[in-house]
Design an enzyme around this catalytic site. Structure first.
Site: not given
Length: 342
Positions: A285, A308
């Site tokens: 991702a 993140h």
């Protein structure tokens, strides 16, 4: 003159990805930026060798002017020039991640005036960075669907702490971007287990493969013995090929940690991925945010948005006229990208 973008390196997860993404986006858009508090969320803040190599690589590729490019620096000012294609070589000088340096400069070379080759020496099997096989087998096929053509080759492994690995990528300018839709993983086609060994007894790999095989039906079980001078080191990987996407998970072996415990960590991670219907794993991702934003549209599903991921999205939205929308539905988070209009 384009406006200076001010970034706080302590925002979100507070790691090096904020600066790496900013460097990529600055080279692409021509927008200068300043960042303070670099890696403020880490035990040893400031620029390490890996991060400094990324800054120097970006500077060379676009002829930028830079302030604060030194080891330990927590402040950086970056004013980009024009991106130039070519043959580049960069040495980290430690076991810092080769792929994270490549991740910084390759997006800019998608917009270069011609094809390029970038070779980076340093660490290749780092627990906190994607290995070359992840880039090659998982990310690059998806980039090709977006219209981005690059080919990564691992020339030599380099394990922590010695380093000495070499990774090279050949990349061509992008003619046009396509949108990527990764809403569903689809049925599993097959699973492959792989162990790399360098200067480590073979029985370690056999025990790691046995631990994987006890939890999953493996279509392939591969053990690769590398030359001793590339180690000592050990990496265990499991690749999940589904109808719509291939994902790859890995764990790096550690001293005084048994083969069974190392492989069990990987089993846990893969089971967590398979427990959700999401197409994309947590680390993939992160890698998709920038190329999909450059395409200006698209979507993917992930089990849970990591800090993140959210931090990376926030940086991208500072540079590009796009908006990310996250919506929880059917037990997954759907990440949607739309282009903003004037």
């Amino acid at each position: 003159m384009k406006r200076m973008i001010a970034l706080d390196g302590a925002q979100g997860e507070g790691g090096g990805q904020i600066m790496r993404s900013a460097l990529s986006l600055s080279m692409i858009t021509g927008q200068p930026f300043t960042i303070t508090g670099i890696r403020a969320g880490r035990a040893k803040p400031g620029l390490l060798r890996q991060h400094l190599t990324a800054v120097k690589a970006a500077t060379e590729i676009c002829g930028a002017t830079v302030e604060g490019a030194e080891l330990g620096s927590q402040r950086l000012v970056f004013r980009p020039g024009t991106v130039r294609g070519g043959d580049y070589r960069f040495a980290i000088g430690s076991a810092g991640s080769c792929t994270l340096v490549l991740q910084t400069v390759l997006p800019a070379l998608w917009f270069a005036d011609g094809p390029s080759r970038v070779e980076v020496s340093g660490g290749t099997d780092n627990p906190s960075a994607p290995p070359a096989d992840f880039i090659r087998r998982v990310l690059e096929p998806l980039l090709a669907k977006i219209g981005i053509h690059q080919q990564t080759t691992l020339l030599r492994h380099g394990f922590y702490p010695a380093g000495g690995g070499v990774v090279a990528t050949e990349v061509s300018p992008v003619a046009s971007f396509n949108t990527l839709q990764l809403g569903e993983r689809g049925n599993i086609v097959q699973m492959r287990g792989e162990v790399l060994l360098a200067g480590v007894p073979r029985h370690v790999a056999e025990r790691e493969i046995a631990t994987l095989a006890a939890s999953f039906s493996l279509h392939e079980q591969n053990i690769h013995n590398l030359p001793r001078d590339q180690g000592p080191g050990n990496t265990v990987s499991l690749e999940v090929e589904s109808e719509n996407i291939t994902e790859r998970f890995f764990v790096v072996g550690e001293k005084r940690v048994s083969a069974e415990v190392v492989a069990a960590q990987l089993v846990k991670e893969v089971k967590r991925y398979l427990a959700s219907p999401a197409a994309v794993g947590e680390y993939l991702a992160d890698q998709l945010v920038l190329p999909m934003a450059l395409a200006g549209a698209g979507q993917f599903t992930v089990a849970h948005p990591s800090c993140h991921l959210l931090t990376n999205i926030a940086v991208v939205e500072r540079f590009l006229p796009v908006r990310f929308t996250l919506a929880e539905t059917d037990g997954v988070t759907r990440v949607m990208i739309t282009k903003l209009t004037d």
